[in-house]
Design a protein around this motif. Structure first.
Motif, PDB file in Angstrom:
ATOM      1  N   ILE A  41       0.873  -1.171   0.000  1.00 41.82           N
ATOM      2  CA  ILE A  41       0.000   0.000   0.000  1.00 41.82           C
ATOM      3  C   ILE A  41       0.909   1.219   0.000  1.00 41.82           C
ATOM      4  N   ASN A  42       0.962   1.908  -1.119  1.00 38.85           N
ATOM      5  CA  ASN A  42       1.913   3.009  -1.301  1.00 38.85           C
ATOM      6  C   ASN A  42       3.319   2.583  -0.906  1.00 38.85           C
ATOM      7  N   TYR A 122     -10.153   0.030   0.068  1.00 34.90           N
ATOM      8  CA  TYR A 122      -9.118   0.125   1.093  1.00 34.90           C
ATOM      9  C   TYR A 122      -9.610   0.996   2.240  1.00 34.90           C
ATOM     10  N   ASP A 135     -12.666   1.821  -5.508  1.00 35.98           N
ATOM     11  CA  ASP A 135     -12.425   2.236  -6.890  1.00 35.98           C
ATOM     12  C   ASP A 135     -13.702   1.925  -7.669  1.00 35.98           C
ATOM     13  N   SER A 140      -8.799   1.622 -12.628  1.00 33.19           N
ATOM     14  CA  SER A 140      -7.424   1.148 -12.523  1.00 33.19           C
ATOM     15  C   SER A 140      -7.381  -0.297 -12.048  1.00 33.19           C
ATOM     16  N   GLU A 160      -4.369  -5.719  -8.242  1.00 36.30           N
ATOM     17  CA  GLU A 160      -3.738  -4.405  -8.136  1.00 36.30           C
ATOM     18  C   GLU A 160      -4.804  -3.365  -8.468  1.00 36.30           C
ATOM     19  N   GLU A 162      -5.993   1.149  -7.444  1.00 39.05           N
ATOM     20  CA  GLU A 162      -5.770   2.324  -6.606  1.00 39.05           C
ATOM     21  C   GLU A 162      -7.109   2.945  -6.253  1.00 39.05           C
ATOM     22  N   GLU A 164      -8.942   6.509  -4.170  1.00 36.40           N
ATOM     23  CA  GLU A 164      -8.736   7.863  -3.670  1.00 36.40           C
ATOM     24  C   GLU A 164      -9.621   8.075  -2.453  1.00 36.40           C
ATOM     25  N   VAL A 171      -4.339   9.412  -2.593  1.00 38.53           N
ATOM     26  CA  VAL A 171      -4.436   8.241  -3.447  1.00 38.53           C
ATOM     27  C   VAL A 171      -3.633   7.109  -2.816  1.00 38.53           C
ATOM     28  N   PHE A 172      -4.259   5.941  -2.744  1.00 41.78           N
ATOM     29  CA  PHE A 172      -3.603   4.743  -2.223  1.00 41.78           C
ATOM     30  C   PHE A 172      -3.389   3.781  -3.379  1.00 41.78           C
ATOM     31  N   GLN A 173      -2.137   3.460  -3.652  1.00 42.97           N
ATOM     32  CA  GLN A 173      -1.806   2.503  -4.703  1.00 42.97           C
ATOM     33  C   GLN A 173      -1.616   1.135  -4.054  1.00 42.97           C
ATOM     34  N   THR A 175      -0.512  -2.431  -4.759  1.00 44.51           N
ATOM     35  CA  THR A 175       0.263  -3.140  -5.775  1.00 44.51           C
ATOM     36  C   THR A 175       0.750  -4.479  -5.231  1.00 44.51           C
TER      37      THR A 175
END
Length: 187
Positions: A41-42, A122, A135, A140, A160, A162, A164, A171-173, A175
């Motif tokens: 996460i980020n 998330y 999302d 994404s 995967e 992301e 917001e 924004v949380f990516q 991955t």
């Protein structure tokens, strides 16, 4: 809307059995159990594993009828207190669960509204937070099914996406997501 999504998330967690025996220790996997969800996460590690602390930390549920299905997997990386931590959830929806097979990959954005859909969520507040951001526009990420046993009701794969935070704009990516040997219930 966020409060409703979070309540739905808690209901899904409560619906799954906390005495799942698929969480045996796997010494060859760095201490992770057979059943786990991991991600970044980020760039920070997220790890949901079955633990006996009075709350289900991994859950999965299939809900289907004649017209459509939804399949949701959720995990909580608990902090020291069971009310602290982070949570990840992702859902797959479509017209027939028969379409969910090994090797399936769904890439967002989806251009065909009749195709299988995927969305991720998330929460940085784990089990008591109000913000569970999804999302919802499917802009994404991906979801891949690496293994599914529909008789034993076990699934593994990768994801995967992301999201917001709707309050702060952060924004949380999410991955490098892996879900492994997740048992699911059918309702």
């Amino acid at each position: 809307m966020k409060r409703l999504a979070f309540i739905l998330f808690l209901i899904i967690l409560a619906a799954c059995s906390s005495d799942d025996d698929s969480g045996s220790t796997d010494e060859d996997n760095g201490g992770l159990t057979d059943s786990f969800i991991t991600a970044k996460i980020n760039g920070n590690d997220f790890e949901a594993v079955p633990v006996d602390r009075g709350v289900s930390t991994i859950s999965a549920q299939l809900v289907q009828n004649e017209a459509f299905f939804t399949f949701t997997i959720a995990g909580i990386d608990l902090g020291v207190e069971i009310t602290q931590g982070e949570a990840i959830a992702f859902s797959l929806a479509g017209t027939s669960f028969d379409l969910v097979t090994e090797g399936l990959q769904i890439n967002n954005p989806i251009t065909n509204p009749l195709a299988l859909q995927f969305a991720g969520g998330y929460s940085s507040n784990g089990t008591e937070g109000e913000n569970f951001d999804f999302d919802t526009d499917g802009s994404s990420g991906f979801l891949r099914i690496d293994m599914i046993d529909k008789q034993e009701r076990i699934i593994s794969g990768a994801f995967e996406f992301e999201v917001e935070n709707s309050d702060t704009g952060e924004v949380f990516q999410i991955t490098d997501g892996i879900f492994n040997n997740i048992s699911y219930v059918v309702n």
